[in-house]
Motif scaffolding. Structure first.
Motif, mmCIF file in Angstrom:
data_model
loop_
_atom_site.group_PDB
_atom_site.id
_atom_site.type_symbol
_atom_site.label_atom_id
_atom_site.label_comp_id
_atom_site.label_asym_id
_atom_site.label_seq_id
_atom_site.Cartn_x
_atom_site.Cartn_y
_atom_site.Cartn_z
ATOM 1 N N LEU A 22 37.030 -98.149 15.988
ATOM 2 C CA LEU A 22 36.380 -96.854 16.093
ATOM 3 C C LEU A 22 37.464 -95.796 15.886
ATOM 4 O O LEU A 22 38.439 -95.760 16.628
ATOM 5 N N VAL A 23 37.285 -94.972 14.864
ATOM 6 C CA VAL A 23 38.311 -93.993 14.520
ATOM 7 C C VAL A 23 37.690 -92.604 14.533
ATOM 8 O O VAL A 23 36.845 -92.288 13.691
ATOM 9 N N GLU A 24 38.139 -91.799 15.486
ATOM 10 C CA GLU A 24 37.609 -90.444 15.625
ATOM 11 C C GLU A 24 38.436 -89.448 14.815
ATOM 12 O O GLU A 24 39.633 -89.658 14.586
ATOM 13 N N SER A 25 37.779 -88.362 14.442
ATOM 14 C CA SER A 25 38.462 -87.264 13.761
ATOM 15 C C SER A 25 37.684 -85.984 13.999
ATOM 16 O O SER A 25 36.554 -86.018 14.499
ATOM 17 N N GLY A 26 38.299 -84.860 13.648
ATOM 18 C CA GLY A 26 37.599 -83.589 13.714
ATOM 19 C C GLY A 26 37.975 -82.684 14.866
ATOM 20 O O GLY A 26 37.495 -81.549 14.946
ATOM 21 N N GLY A 27 38.808 -83.167 15.767
ATOM 22 C CA GLY A 27 39.216 -82.323 16.877
ATOM 23 C C GLY A 27 40.146 -81.213 16.422
ATOM 24 O O GLY A 27 40.547 -81.148 15.259
ATOM 25 N N GLY A 28 40.467 -80.329 17.362
ATOM 26 C CA GLY A 28 41.375 -79.242 17.036
ATOM 27 C C GLY A 28 41.365 -78.173 18.099
ATOM 28 O O GLY A 28 40.820 -78.366 19.190
ATOM 29 N N LEU A 29 41.976 -77.055 17.754
ATOM 30 C CA LEU A 29 42.046 -75.901 18.645
ATOM 31 C C LEU A 29 40.980 -74.892 18.229
ATOM 32 O O LEU A 29 40.893 -74.529 17.044
ATOM 33 N N VAL A 30 40.200 -74.447 19.182
ATOM 34 C CA VAL A 30 39.123 -73.513 18.883
ATOM 35 C C VAL A 30 39.037 -72.494 20.014
ATOM 36 O O VAL A 30 39.370 -72.798 21.165
ATOM 37 N N GLN A 31 38.606 -71.304 19.682
ATOM 38 C CA GLN A 31 38.442 -70.269 20.692
ATOM 39 C C GLN A 31 37.147 -70.478 21.465
ATOM 40 O O GLN A 31 36.210 -71.113 20.949
ATOM 41 N N PRO A 32 37.062 -69.972 22.688
ATOM 42 C CA PRO A 32 35.794 -70.055 23.434
ATOM 43 C C PRO A 32 34.646 -69.491 22.608
ATOM 44 O O PRO A 32 34.782 -68.459 21.950
ATOM 45 N N GLY A 33 33.530 -70.208 22.631
ATOM 46 C CA GLY A 33 32.390 -69.830 21.820
ATOM 47 C C GLY A 33 32.371 -70.475 20.445
ATOM 48 O O GLY A 33 31.373 -70.379 19.729
ATOM 49 N N TYR A 86 23.602 -101.128 17.599
ATOM 50 C CA TYR A 86 24.195 -100.727 18.870
ATOM 51 C C TYR A 86 23.963 -99.264 19.224
ATOM 52 O O TYR A 86 23.995 -98.383 18.363
ATOM 53 N N TYR A 87 23.756 -99.044 20.529
ATOM 54 C CA TYR A 87 23.852 -97.697 21.048
ATOM 55 C C TYR A 87 25.301 -97.244 20.871
ATOM 56 O O TYR A 87 26.231 -98.041 20.999
ATOM 57 N N MET A 88 25.455 -95.951 20.618
ATOM 58 C CA MET A 88 26.790 -95.369 20.535
ATOM 59 C C MET A 88 26.854 -94.156 21.463
ATOM 60 O O MET A 88 25.834 -93.506 21.710
ATOM 61 N N SER A 89 28.031 -93.865 21.929
ATOM 62 C CA SER A 89 28.169 -92.737 22.845
ATOM 63 C C SER A 89 29.476 -91.996 22.602
ATOM 64 O O SER A 89 30.349 -92.470 21.872
ATOM 65 N N ALA A 134 32.413 -94.368 21.595
ATOM 66 C CA ALA A 134 32.375 -95.664 22.251
ATOM 67 C C ALA A 134 31.179 -96.475 21.782
ATOM 68 O O ALA A 134 30.113 -95.923 21.493
ATOM 69 N N LYS A 135 31.369 -97.757 21.742
ATOM 70 C CA LYS A 135 30.291 -98.715 21.414
ATOM 71 C C LYS A 135 29.604 -99.062 22.720
ATOM 72 O O LYS A 135 30.185 -99.695 23.594
ATOM 73 N N GLY A 136 28.368 -98.599 22.833
ATOM 74 C CA GLY A 136 27.642 -98.784 24.077
ATOM 75 C C GLY A 136 27.056 -97.465 24.532
ATOM 76 O O GLY A 136 27.416 -96.393 24.026
ATOM 77 N N ALA A 137 26.161 -97.529 25.502
ATOM 78 C CA ALA A 137 25.403 -96.343 25.903
ATOM 79 C C ALA A 137 26.046 -95.550 27.036
ATOM 80 O O ALA A 137 25.734 -94.373 27.222
ATOM 81 N N SER A 138 26.914 -96.169 27.795
ATOM 82 C CA SER A 138 27.442 -95.487 28.979
ATOM 83 C C SER A 138 28.851 -95.994 29.273
ATOM 84 O O SER A 138 29.318 -96.954 28.651
ATOM 85 N N ILE A 139 29.510 -95.350 30.227
ATOM 86 C CA ILE A 139 30.846 -95.794 30.609
ATOM 87 C C ILE A 139 30.805 -97.213 31.165
ATOM 88 O O ILE A 139 31.676 -98.034 30.906
ATOM 89 N N ASP A 140 29.754 -97.534 31.902
ATOM 90 C CA ASP A 140 29.655 -98.872 32.497
ATOM 91 C C ASP A 140 29.377 -99.958 31.466
ATOM 92 O O ASP A 140 29.751 -101.114 31.673
ATOM 93 N N THR A 141 28.699 -99.593 30.385
ATOM 94 C CA THR A 141 28.293 -100.616 29.418
ATOM 95 C C THR A 141 29.088 -100.592 28.119
ATOM 96 O O THR A 141 28.926 -101.469 27.293
ATOM 97 N N MET A 142 29.951 -99.612 27.940
ATOM 98 C CA MET A 142 30.670 -99.563 26.678
ATOM 99 C C MET A 142 31.691 -100.698 26.621
ATOM 100 O O MET A 142 32.317 -101.055 27.615
ATOM 101 N N THR A 143 31.830 -101.262 25.432
ATOM 102 C CA THR A 143 32.740 -102.391 25.256
ATOM 103 C C THR A 143 34.000 -102.023 24.484
ATOM 104 O O THR A 143 35.004 -102.736 24.570
#
Length: 118
Positions: A4-15, A32-35, A97-106
């Protein structure tokens, strides 16, 4: 192996807004559910939202307050998180995350940093 490879984050002003992406591989994504979960410095991992397999149902944490939108593209093995009206409290590392929740993500990715600051 699951990746799982995330992208797109950064610095942004409020709003401001950001769109996070997560590329998935190594499993049958459409089944799979994803979260998305997040972790701010010094705080515990926090569940943000989830989307079921097929994309017909979504769930959000109360703090989201209709500002965020999760979506998925099963043809591309991608999951997205549109972040709108970001506030300083949203500053965190965001993980898909792969899974629906913190408890179920693998599995979860390495994360993408979202920083909200003026």
């Amino acid at each position: 192996a699951v990746q799982l490879v995330e992208s797109g984050g950064g610095l942004v002003q409020p709003g401001g807004s950001l769109r996070l992406s997560c590329a998935a591989s190594g499993f049958v994504f459409k089944d799979y559910y994803m979260s998305w979960v997040r972790q701010a410095p010094g705080k515990e991992l926090e569940w943000v939202c989830a989307i079921r397999s097929g994309g017909m149902q979504e769930w959000y944490a109360e703090f989201v307050n209709k500002r965020f939108k999760i979506s998925r593209d099963d043809a591309k093995n991608m999951v997205y998180l549109q972040l709108n009206n970001l506030q300083t409290d949203d500053t965190a590392m965001y993980y898909c995350a792969k899974g629906a929740s913190i408890d179920t993500m693998t599995d979860r990715g390495q994360g993408t940093q979202v920083t909200v600051s003026s």
